[in-house]
Motif scaffolding. Structure first.
Motif, short mmCIF file in Angstrom:
data_model
loop_
_atom_site.label_atom_id
_atom_site.label_comp_id
_atom_site.label_asym_id
_atom_site.label_seq_id
_atom_site.Cartn_x
_atom_site.Cartn_y
_atom_site.Cartn_z
N PHE A 456 0.82 -1.21 0.00
CA PHE A 456 0.00 0.00 0.00
C PHE A 456 0.85 1.26 0.00
N GLU A 457 2.01 1.21 0.62
CA GLU A 457 2.90 2.37 0.58
C GLU A 457 3.37 2.63 -0.85
N LEU A 458 3.70 1.55 -1.57
CA LEU A 458 4.10 1.70 -2.96
C LEU A 458 2.94 2.22 -3.81
N ALA A 459 1.72 1.71 -3.55
CA ALA A 459 0.56 2.19 -4.31
C ALA A 459 0.32 3.67 -4.06
N GLY A 460 0.49 4.13 -2.81
CA GLY A 460 0.33 5.54 -2.50
C GLY A 460 1.36 6.41 -3.21
N LYS A 461 2.59 5.93 -3.29
CA LYS A 461 3.63 6.69 -4.00
C LYS A 461 3.30 6.80 -5.48
N LEU A 462 2.75 5.74 -6.05
CA LEU A 462 2.39 5.79 -7.47
C LEU A 462 1.26 6.79 -7.72
#
Length: 601
Positions: A456-462
């Motif tokens: 989810f952290e990666l999805a938020g950065k995207l």
């Protein structure tokens, strides 16, 4: 044919467009094509009642009108719709009749060169170097005027009025036949130069200062972007401003942009207009998205009109480990078809998904048996050959247990000997016991997955990265990646289940997103409210950088049109493996293949 002067808004209210009038394709279709399609639908009564005969009658067997109707239907309902196919058939018939009547030159090179006016050139080396298009263009000219000495600039311009590309073909042909210094070659060169001068006379050559002095640039001329914008972008933006100002347009829609660009065939002017407006207003201004929507619709229409027809049974991949279904014994296919239809065979029924698995295993088994020179059928030797083939491919014990389990069921239903059924059961049980020692492949792969919080952290950065991205395709990919990471990390979907559609699978009720999907593998219903942690990602897939105030309108439009949740940059749905590839790109493995149920548990 009586001229149709009805406006787009009047056509929108007709019953024949009940299911199409709210689509962007209806708003951006050329009015000439739309009116011709309307005539056809009104004549036929409904879209499903369009026939080849009705298309021929309403078009008065005109090649041009049929081509426009075909283009309009491909744009509105796609090239594979029965109505489009009926019009295409009518167009082919008209064109074939024209060819048969001599409307098109289909003679061979040898037949053309037998004409008397080719006498002085027949033996020249340059004649053999002419392409067929150059040869036919030269033949038409010689047949009309007799010799090259009669060719003047006026003659070439007269020919160009009938066939615009003829001067280019003739120049290349004359160079090969008589060289650049011949009077005919000079006449063609002068005619092409005159055509170019006419085009240059219509070209906008005003400098930046004159363009920015226009009243339409009052609020923008002092912006740094206006002073540094490339001239090709500045000129197309200026033409668009003048177009909107002359028509007093305030709330510009995609159909307005399409009408502005209707004289252009390619997408280049709309791309330059989008880039120019983006530089002036920013990537997230509504007008930029409106122009992008019109450009995407034009791109889709061009693809539908020019894409080759899909072939059936051609270009298929070579089967490496199985045989074609048509080569399976007829008795087996008949038995499986009865089971698939829900009939009882030997006192039992089974699910359609099980029938498909038995059919595939039969094809694998027969391939392995033929490789060893064995006859088609279920035998102990065939089972051994199949086991050897699986061993060569490195198939795991759990997969072998499943494969021989399907073969046991197949042997039972087709009435094989009891000993064969028992042999298949014994092999399946052996590999079942052996598989208990293996770490399941799914769990082995899940062990390599990052933690759910990291996903989810990666999805938020995207999402943050997508908000600042200016390239439409790259931005669409970033939003898709973010949504796929978030959604598929919580929902156990396989590849076949990831093509989600608004309205059919995803709805919005009581200020919550609801999912209603039947799992492909088992047919079980997967329904319920989605957790609010997914709301920002679903909203972003709808907005794609547009103002949040547009969210309810965009959501309702997506539901009405059954739009895909994860569209490509042109708005079309992704393939069943599209999100799987995006997972591989971001995480390094394919989660959607086996779902994330262990993560939820």
């Amino acid at each position: 044919m009586k001229r149709d002067t009805r406006t787009r808004e009047k056509l929108r209210g007709l019953p024949v467009f009940a299911r199409m009038s709210d689509r962007v394709e209806f708003d951006t279709l050329d009015m000439t094509d739309l009116r011709l399609v309307t005539r056809l639908l009104e004549h036929a009564g409904a879209l499903d009642q369009v026939t080849e005969a009705s298309a021929l009658e309403i078009s008065e067997r005109s090649d041009r009108r049929l081509d426009q109707i075909q283009r309009g239907l491909r744009y509105l309902v796609g090239r594979q719709h029965p109505a489009t196919l009926a019009v295409s058939s009518a167009l082919s018939r008209v064109r074939n009749e024209a060819r048969a009547a001599g409307g098109r030159d289909t003679r061979s090179r040898e037949l053309i060169l037998q004409s008397t006016h080719w006498g002085p050139f027949r033996a020249l080396a340059g004649t053999a170097a002419l392409s067929m298009a150059q040869l036919r263009a030269t033949d038409r000219l010689l047949a009309r005027y007799g010799t090259l000495e009669a060719i003047t600039e006026a003659v070439i311009l007269e020919v160009a009025a009938e066939t615009p590309n003829a001067p280019v073909l003739l120049r290349a042909a004359f160079r090969k036949l008589v060289g650049d210094k011949h009077p005919a070659s000079s006449a063609v060169t002068l005619a092409l130069a005159r055509q170019q001068n006419r085009a240059d006379a219509n070209r906008d050559r005003r400098p930046r200062e004159i363009i920015l002095a226009s009243d339409t640039w009052d609020k923008l001329r002092d912006l740094p972007a206006a002073k540094s914008l490339p001239m090709d972008l500045l000129r197309v933006v200026d033409r668009f401003f003048a177009y909107c100002s002359a028509r007093n347009l305030r709330h510009i829609q995609a159909c307005d942009v399409a009408n502005f660009d209707k004289v252009n065939e390619g997408q280049g002017p709309l791309q330059r207009l989008r880039d120019g407006l983006r530089a002036l207003y920013g990537a997230h201004h509504p007008i930029v998205h409106t122009v992008s929507e019109a450009r995407i619709a034009k791109s889709r229409a061009y693809y539908e009109a020019t894409a080759p027809a899909r072939t059936i049974g051609q270009g298929r991949r070579t089967l490496l480990y199985s045989i074609p279904e048509t080569e399976v014994p007829a008795l087996w296919l008949e038995t499986l078809a009865r089971l698939e239809a829900g009939e009882r065979v030997r006192g039992r029924k089974t699910a359609a998904s099980c029938v498909q698995s038995m059919r595939m295993q039969a094809r694998y088994l027969l391939w392995a048996a033929r490789r060893e020179g064995l006859p088609d059928g279920l035998s102990l030797e065939a089972l051994r050959a199949y086991d050897q083939a699986l061993d060569e491919r490195g198939t795991r014990a759990s997969s072998r247990a499943i494969a021989f389990g399907w073969l046991r069921m197949l042997a039972f239903y087709v009435g094989a000997a009891d000993s064969i059924v028992d042999d298949a059961r014994s092999v399946s049980d052996f590999y079942e016991r052996l598989s208990r020692r293996d770490l399941p492949l799914k769990e082995d792969r899940l062990a390599d997955l990052p933690d759910l919080a990291d996903v989810f952290e990666l999805a938020g950065k995207l999402l943050v990265e997508a908000a600042s991205e200016t390239h439409s395709t790259a931005q669409a990919t970033l939003y898709t990646d973010a949504g796929a990471l978030a959604l598929l990390s919580l929902i156990p979907f396989r590849n076949q289940d990831t093509v989600l559609l608004w309205g059919e699978h995803l709805t919005y009720r009581d200020e919550r997103y609801h999912l209603d999907k039947a799992i492909t593998k088992t047919g079980a219903a997967f329904t319920g409210k989605l957790h609010r942690i997914l709301d920002p990602f679903i909203d972003a897939l709808l907005l794609r950088g547009r103002p949040p105030a547009l969210l309810p309108q965009l959501r309702e439009a997506a539901i009405q049109k059954d739009a895909p949740l994860f569209p490509k940059s042109n708005g079309a749905a992704r393939s069943v493996t599209g999100l799987s590839r995006r997972w591989n790109k971001r995480v390094g493995m394919d989660l959607s293949r086996f779902g994330a149920a262990p993560l939820i548990a």
